[in-house]
Design a protein around this motif. Structure first.
Motif, PDB file in Angstrom:
ATOM      1  N   LYS A 257      12.999   4.614   5.113  1.00 32.76           N
ATOM      2  CA  LYS A 257      11.992   3.708   4.541  1.00 32.76           C
ATOM      3  C   LYS A 257      11.587   2.621   5.532  1.00 32.76           C
ATOM      4  N   SER A 258      12.555   2.094   6.274  1.00 30.58           N
ATOM      5  CA  SER A 258      12.170   1.018   7.188  1.00 30.58           C
ATOM      6  C   SER A 258      11.351   1.600   8.352  1.00 30.58           C
ATOM      7  N   THR A 259      11.694   2.804   8.807  1.00 24.29           N
ATOM      8  CA  THR A 259      10.868   3.453   9.847  1.00 24.29           C
ATOM      9  C   THR A 259       9.460   3.713   9.294  1.00 24.29           C
ATOM     10  N   ARG A 260       9.395   4.147   8.039  1.00 28.76           N
ATOM     11  CA  ARG A 260       8.103   4.446   7.406  1.00 28.76           C
ATOM     12  C   ARG A 260       7.182   3.223   7.419  1.00 28.76           C
ATOM     13  N   GLU A 261       7.743   2.060   7.078  1.00 23.35           N
ATOM     14  CA  GLU A 261       6.906   0.863   7.018  1.00 23.35           C
ATOM     15  C   GLU A 261       6.359   0.526   8.400  1.00 23.35           C
ATOM     16  N   ARG A 262       7.225   0.659   9.430  1.00 24.32           N
ATOM     17  CA  ARG A 262       6.784   0.353  10.781  1.00 24.32           C
ATOM     18  C   ARG A 262       5.710   1.346  11.243  1.00 24.32           C
ATOM     19  N   VAL A 263       5.948   2.636  10.999  1.00 24.88           N
ATOM     20  CA  VAL A 263       5.011   3.676  11.447  1.00 24.88           C
ATOM     21  C   VAL A 263       3.658   3.530  10.738  1.00 24.88           C
ATOM     22  N   THR A 264       3.694   3.166   9.452  1.00 23.95           N
ATOM     23  CA  THR A 264       2.441   2.970   8.711  1.00 23.95           C
ATOM     24  C   THR A 264       1.587   1.918   9.419  1.00 23.95           C
ATOM     25  N   GLY A 265       2.207   0.804   9.806  1.00 29.42           N
ATOM     26  CA  GLY A 265       1.483  -0.265  10.504  1.00 29.42           C
ATOM     27  C   GLY A 265       0.937   0.212  11.841  1.00 29.42           C
ATOM     28  N   GLU A 266       1.746   0.969  12.582  1.00 32.45           N
ATOM     29  CA  GLU A 266       1.313   1.429  13.909  1.00 32.45           C
ATOM     30  C   GLU A 266       0.147   2.408  13.804  1.00 32.45           C
ATOM     31  N   LEU A 267       0.212   3.305  12.806  1.00 31.84           N
ATOM     32  CA  LEU A 267      -0.883   4.275  12.629  1.00 31.84           C
ATOM     33  C   LEU A 267      -2.178   3.563  12.253  1.00 31.84           C
ATOM     34  N   ARG A 268      -2.059   2.527  11.437  1.00 33.26           N
ATOM     35  CA  ARG A 268      -3.260   1.770  11.051  1.00 33.26           C
ATOM     36  C   ARG A 268      -3.861   1.077  12.269  1.00 33.26           C
ATOM     37  N   LEU A 269      -2.997   0.572  13.155  1.00 34.17           N
ATOM     38  CA  LEU A 269      -3.492  -0.089  14.371  1.00 34.17           C
ATOM     39  C   LEU A 269      -4.245   0.893  15.269  1.00 34.17           C
ATOM     40  N   ILE A 270      -3.810   2.175  15.268  1.00 36.49           N
ATOM     41  CA  ILE A 270      -4.517   3.182  16.073  1.00 36.49           C
ATOM     42  C   ILE A 270      -5.849   3.553  15.412  1.00 36.49           C
ATOM     43  N   GLY A 271      -6.039   3.149  14.154  1.00 38.02           N
ATOM     44  CA  GLY A 271      -7.316   3.400  13.492  1.00 38.02           C
ATOM     45  C   GLY A 271      -7.279   4.434  12.382  1.00 38.02           C
ATOM     46  N   PHE A 272      -6.080   4.822  11.960  1.00 40.36           N
ATOM     47  CA  PHE A 272      -5.977   5.761  10.840  1.00 40.36           C
ATOM     48  C   PHE A 272      -5.962   4.998   9.524  1.00 40.36           C
ATOM     49  N   GLU A 273      -6.521   5.637   8.488  1.00 35.29           N
ATOM     50  CA  GLU A 273      -6.321   5.133   7.131  1.00 35.29           C
ATOM     51  C   GLU A 273      -5.013   5.745   6.633  1.00 35.29           C
ATOM     52  N   VAL A 274      -4.101   4.903   6.152  1.00 34.76           N
ATOM     53  CA  VAL A 274      -2.804   5.390   5.675  1.00 34.76           C
ATOM     54  C   VAL A 274      -2.535   4.806   4.295  1.00 34.76           C
ATOM     55  N   PRO A 275      -2.634   5.626   3.231  1.00 37.76           N
ATOM     56  CA  PRO A 275      -2.316   5.082   1.899  1.00 37.76           C
ATOM     57  C   PRO A 275      -0.843   4.649   1.866  1.00 37.76           C
TER      58      PRO A 275
END
Ligand code: PLP
Length: 354
Positions: A257-275
């Motif tokens: 879960k903690s990796t998930r939260e970090r990865v969600t933020g990083e993917l959004r920074l690259i420009g992906f929409e992540v629900p």
């Protein structure tokens, strides 16, 4: 009919970062290893048909009577039993789309009619449409795959109530990574069936273990279509031990879960929409853009993610949460690929202007 298409399972020994089928990156508990060796001595004998040791342990952990629990050879087997028991030709099965595509395959086998209802914007439950479908079986995958999103319990409860005698299945394969479970609704809803899997949170995808929870009247009907010895002795012993080692599972779930939260933020920074995901994977989306070439380019770099080549999902990738090191490799590769893709479209645009 089209067959269900599982994600790629590479041969052992291949060095790949495997983020395509939502397995757990951490190993099963040390206790599981121990009971495996012990169970081997009893393999001469058929296993107990109702997987007693596992059901007893599940009854303790989930605080429900044994009569309300059954075990499956993976929760996929429990789904197959449900479809077989509840649906015949021309019966209806309803669920929001997109979701776990095995439901389509199981419906075809029964010659049942699928009433697929699109999720409302941002994966909100299409409650009225599902009620209007008047299906024998209604399925909510919660958290949903491939979106990772969670439908609140209040909505599940309202749906169960309005479906009356129609059965409602909540597929909770990923629920240990989420904030709430429909198990607590069981008491109030005799038409509710909750399915759990050991494949994701317990790191036991290779063992094939699932649990189904429902009122006794429903379980009794499902037992009629169950293969007598559906779980091996190894699976029963391992499942019971995994439920004794709950803390091991919870610790791994917390890491994911903690990796998930970090990865969600990083993917959004690259420009992906992540629900917002409540599962052990995330959906990364570029609306309107086919991500098949990106998934293929990741594959070339030894990173497997899941891309579904359907109109509704081709602009998305489902990415399993692996170890922090695996996710770092993924993010680095994606940053490069997306920058290269962007440069290419910009060059093309400039050429057109000229
Ligand atoms: C993985 C998965 C299952 C299957 O679980 P098994 O226990 O491995 O059969 C069922 N439903 C959904 C939504 C899943 O993602």
């Amino acid at each position: 009919m089209a067959a269900y298409e599982p994600g790629e399972q590479p041969r052992p020994g291949r060095r790949l970062i495997k983020l395509n089928t939502n397995e757990n990156p951490y190993p099963p508990s040390p206790g599981v290893r121990k009971v495996l060796a012990g169970a081997a001595n009893l393999l001469r004998l058929y296993p107990p048909p109702r997987a007693d040791e596992l059901i007893d342990q599940a009854a303790r952990v989930y605080r429900l009577p044994r009569e309300m629990i059954m075990a499956g050879n993976g929760s996929d087997e429990l789904l197959a039993m449900l479809f077989r028991a509840a649906l015949g030709p021309h019966h209806k099965v309803a669920y929001p789309l997109p979701t776990y595509s095995l439901y389509d395959t199981l419906a075809k086998i029964q010659e049942a009619v699928v009433v697929g209802v699109p999720w409302h914007h941002e994966f909100i439950l299409p409650l009225d449409e599902l009620v209007r479908a008047r299906a024998q079986l209604t399925i909510i995958c919660n958290p949903n795959s491939p979106s990772g999103t969670l439908t609140p319990l209040a909505e599940i409860s309202a749906l169960a109530k309005r479906l009356g005698r129609g059965l409602i299945v909540v597929d909770e394969a990923y629920v240990d990574f989420a904030d709430s479970s429909a198990l607590e609704l069981l008491r109030d809803h005799p038409n509710l069936i909750v399915l759990r899997s050991f494949s994701k949170s317990f790191s036991l995808a290779g063992m094939r273990l699932g649990l189904g929870f429902a009122h006794r009247e429903v379980i009794d009907q499902l037992l009629k279509v169950k293969d007598s010895y559906n779980l091996s002795r190894l699976a029963i012993a391992v499942g019971a031990q995994a439920l004794r080692d709950l803390d091991w599972m919870r610790r791994n779930v917390d890491r994911v879960k903690s990796t998930r939260e970090r990865v969600t933020g990083e993917l959004r920074l690259i420009g992906f929409e992540v629900p917002p995901s409540q599962a052990n994977f995330v959906m990364a989306r570029k609306p309107g853009r086919d991500l098949a070439p990106i998934a293929a380019a990741l594959r070339k770099r030894g990173i497997l993610v899941r891309h579904f080549p359907t109109p509704a999902l081709k602009d998305a990738m489902r990415i399993t949460i692996g170890t922090p090191a695996e996710m770092k490799a993924l993010i680095t590769a994606l940053r490069l690929l997306m920058a290269a893709a962007l440069a290419k479209t910009t060059r093309r645009g400039a050429a057109q202007v000229r």
